[in-house]
Design an enzyme around this catalytic site. Structure first.
Site, PDB file in Angstrom:
ATOM      1  N   LYS A  56       0.901  -1.173  -0.049  1.00  0.00           N
ATOM      2  CA  LYS A  56      -0.013  -0.063  -0.032  1.00  0.00           C
ATOM      3  C   LYS A  56       0.778   1.284  -0.039  1.00  0.00           C
ATOM      4  CE  LYS A  56      -3.756  -2.122   2.276  1.00  0.00           C
ATOM      5  NZ  LYS A  56      -4.437  -3.096   3.495  1.00  0.00           N
ATOM      6  N   GLN A 100      -4.364  -2.072  10.051  1.00  0.00           N
ATOM      7  CA  GLN A 100      -4.212  -3.463   9.325  1.00  0.00           C
ATOM      8  C   GLN A 100      -4.950  -4.528  10.357  1.00  0.00           C
ATOM      9  OE1 GLN A 100      -3.059  -3.969   6.151  1.00  0.00           O
ATOM     10  NE2 GLN A 100      -3.720  -5.919   6.502  1.00  0.00           N
ATOM     11  N   ASP A 123     -10.671   2.784   4.899  1.00  0.00           N
ATOM     12  CA  ASP A 123     -11.336   1.250   4.294  1.00  0.00           C
ATOM     13  C   ASP A 123     -12.791   1.651   4.161  1.00  0.00           C
ATOM     14  OD1 ASP A 123      -9.851  -0.800   4.348  1.00  0.00           O
ATOM     15  OD2 ASP A 123      -9.511  -0.949   6.430  1.00  0.00           O
TER      16      ASP A 123
END
Length: 299
Positions: A56, A100, A123
């Site tokens: 990412k 995460q 997210d």
């Protein structure tokens, strides 16, 4: 007569197109004095999580974003993780971030995720943002959207697939995809019809055979068989089952859709290489959009 094969929904190529657009949007923001900042929070040293996070960061730097990596040891306390969340919420240089998952077992994951500032929820899975998505059927959306469901939809739309009036059958009821994708697909601008199935569904094969589009997101190896697929249907495989190959001792990843189904389908997203790259591209899109919204609010 040659066997017809499904058209590949290439997530890598489609994600590359999105990233090219984002590069231009980031440049436009920089010209106005804003560098979109994306942060990741990693607790512990899980190798798979480390790999995801580094990927990412690499991609966000490639499109010109500011990449902020925050790490805590696996034995970090709930209070320490919460303090880090508060710090990112208050940091004007961070426009969006992800925690995460999975977090270590002693951490209350829900409490951490709910502590994220909804405006910085990269997210798109914060309860406030999911609630706003539930409430908003018709209007433009100006809150972060769930990345993977958005990735599935963008992958279809950008490959010329019109979802209006189509019957989408989703397999799996997880928060990341199963529970949230129907909210996006049934918005008036997409206008699809959605059936949500899961491992407790007794007539799954019957429902799958009615589907124009199947989204496999249960994490159950080959739960969707070729015999379950209507000829010409679009198949999007988002499931992940990891097994060790007894012959080689190496790990192998299986999707939810049996590879034999490709012979029946009209469209198929490979796994890996389908929706995965799209998720990362839409994660970065959420952060760039957050930076654009913040700038618009200041003017």
């Amino acid at each position: 007569m040659t066997q017809p094969t499904a058209q590949i929904l290439d997530g890598k190529a489609t994600a590359a197109a999105i990233k090219a657009e984002l590069t231009e949007r980031v440049a436009a923001l920089k010209a106005r004095g804003v560098i979109p900042g994306i942060a990741t929070v990693l607790v512990g040293a899980d190798p798979a999580s480390q790999l995801y996070v580094s990927m990412k960061h690499k991609q966000s730097v490639e499109i010109g974003m500011n990449s902020i990596q925050r790490e805590l040891p696996a034995d970090a306390t709930q209070a320490e993780v919460e303090a880090l969340i508060d710090e990112l919420n208050a940091d004007p240089g961070c426009h969006g971030y992800i925690v995460q998952l999975p977090l270590p077992k002693h951490i209350d994951t829900d409490a951490i995720l709910e502590r994220i500032d909804p405006a910085k929820d990269a997210d798109g899975l914060h309860p406030t943002n999911l609630g706003r998505l539930v409430l908003n059927v018709n209007g433009p959306i100006d809150t972060p959207l769930p990345c993977t469901p958005r990735g599935v939809i963008e992958l279809l739309l950008r490959n010329g697939y019109d979802l209006k009036g189509k019957h989408v059958v989703v397999v799996g009821r997880g928060v990341t995809i199963g529970r949230s994708i129907g909210l996006l697909l049934t918005r008036r601008e997409i206008n699809a019809t959605v059936t949500l199935t899961h491992t407790g569904t007794t007539n799954m094969s019957e429902l799958l055979r009615q589907a124009d589009v199947i989204v496999g997101a249960a994490g159950v190896k080959h739960i969707v068989k070729a015999s379950d697929v209507k000829p010409g249907a679009a198949l999007l495989d988002v499931g992940v089952t990891r097994e060790t190959d007894p012959a080689t001792g190496k790990g192998k990843v299986h999707g939810d859709i049996d590879p034999a189904a490709a012979k029946v389908a009209g469209w198929i997203s490979p796994n890996p290489g389908g929706v995965g790259p799209m998720t990362v591209a839409l994660l970065m899109t959420n952060v760039v959009e957050a930076a654009e919204r913040q700038l618009a609010a200041q003017h």
